[in-house]
Design a protein around this motif. Structure first.
Motif, PDB file in Angstrom:
ATOM      1  N   PRO A 102      -9.603  12.249-108.290  1.00 39.24           N
ATOM      2  CA  PRO A 102      -9.537  13.612-108.842  1.00 39.24           C
ATOM      3  C   PRO A 102      -8.107  14.111-109.034  1.00 39.24           C
ATOM      4  O   PRO A 102      -7.822  14.825-109.996  1.00 39.24           O
ATOM      5  CB  PRO A 102     -10.281  14.464-107.807  1.00 39.24           C
ATOM      6  N   ALA A 103      -7.202  13.729-108.154  1.00 34.51           N
ATOM      7  CA  ALA A 103      -5.798  14.144-108.308  1.00 34.51           C
ATOM      8  C   ALA A 103      -5.193  13.481-109.546  1.00 34.51           C
ATOM      9  O   ALA A 103      -4.431  14.114-110.286  1.00 34.51           O
ATOM     10  CB  ALA A 103      -4.991  13.793-107.061  1.00 34.51           C
TER      11      ALA A 103
ATOM     12  N   ALA B 180      -6.556  15.345-112.530  1.00 35.04           N
ATOM     13  CA  ALA B 180      -5.876  16.635-112.703  1.00 35.04           C
ATOM     14  C   ALA B 180      -4.492  16.442-113.297  1.00 35.04           C
ATOM     15  O   ALA B 180      -4.069  17.204-114.174  1.00 35.04           O
ATOM     16  CB  ALA B 180      -5.788  17.370-111.359  1.00 35.04           C
TER      17      ALA B 180
ATOM     18  N   SER C 265      -3.104  21.820-106.006  1.00 36.00           N
ATOM     19  CA  SER C 265      -4.281  22.174-105.194  1.00 36.00           C
ATOM     20  C   SER C 265      -5.276  21.027-105.123  1.00 36.00           C
ATOM     21  O   SER C 265      -5.817  20.739-104.053  1.00 36.00           O
ATOM     22  CB  SER C 265      -4.974  23.411-105.776  1.00 36.00           C
ATOM     23  N   VAL C 266      -5.507  20.379-106.255  1.00 33.26           N
ATOM     24  CA  VAL C 266      -6.437  19.240-106.258  1.00 33.26           C
ATOM     25  C   VAL C 266      -5.891  18.122-105.380  1.00 33.26           C
ATOM     26  O   VAL C 266      -6.633  17.523-104.586  1.00 33.26           O
ATOM     27  CB  VAL C 266      -6.702  18.745-107.703  1.00 33.26           C
ATOM     28  N   GLU C 267      -4.582  17.835-105.511  1.00 30.06           N
ATOM     29  CA  GLU C 267      -3.975  16.795-104.669  1.00 30.06           C
ATOM     30  C   GLU C 267      -4.124  17.131-103.183  1.00 30.06           C
ATOM     31  O   GLU C 267      -4.468  16.269-102.376  1.00 30.06           O
ATOM     32  CB  GLU C 267      -2.495  16.630-105.002  1.00 30.06           C
TER      33      GLU C 267
END
Length: 182
Positions: free
Chosen positions: A42-43, A46, A121-123
């Motif tokens: 997901p990171a 993003a 934030s995703v990271e």
């Protein structure tokens, strides 16, 4: 050029550490490395979205820079200076420059907001999930008697190192992309 060499050296160092720490994790639980890598996806997604947004706004950003360059070139040109004073063009030139600066500030600040708050934030959330999952599994293994406390310490270090190397590879990849060093 030295900066690009540093990026590639960092990438090589991160890949080597990734492989070393990944092999340590594989001795504990073979799918562990795959699960930890999956939680990095997901990171990466993003980050790719951010890159897409930067590419999408690149032309608009270049247009605003060209406007600023035009105003600067005309303001520095001696022959144009007389016409600017004679015809009262200082106001429109100033308005054009301020408008371009404002538009540029809006574009760049939105890019930075997406980069720092969206991607960051995703990271951070994925790192939290990755660490909770890995540490939870390791604590479970200690409590079940499957590994010793010494092994627990080794694996905690391996998980932390693996996460750091994974993040390092991602950061080096982004640096290579941003500097067009590929």
């Amino acid at each position: 050029l030295d900066y690009n060499i540093d990026i590639y050296m960092g990438l090589a160092r991160n890949i080597l550490g990734f492989l070393l720490y990944g092999s340590v994790l594989m001795t504990l639980y073979p799918p562990a490395a795959a699960v930890l890598l999956l939680l990095s996806a997901p990171a990466i997604w993003a980050g790719r979205c951010w890159i897409g947004y930067v590419k999408k706004t690149r032309e608009t950003q270049a247009l605003e820079y060209r406007k600023i360059d035009y105003v600067q070139a005309r303001a520095m040109d001696v022959s144009t200076g007389k016409d600017i004073r004679l015809y009262g063009m200082a106001g429109p030139f100033e308005k054009m420059a301020l408008s371009a600066l404002s538009a540029l500030r809006t574009i760049v600040s939105k890019q930075r907001m997406i980069q720092f708050f969206g991607v960051g934030s995703v990271e951070d959330l994925m790192a939290l999930a990755r660490n909770l999952l890995a540490y939870g599994y390791l604590i479970y293994q200690v409590l079940a008697g499957a590994i010793t406390v010494a092994d627990f310490s080794l694996y905690i270090g391996a998980v932390a190192g693996f996460s750091a190397w994974t993040s390092g590879i991602w950061e080096n990849g982004m640096s290579i992309y941003n500097t067009n060093a590929f």
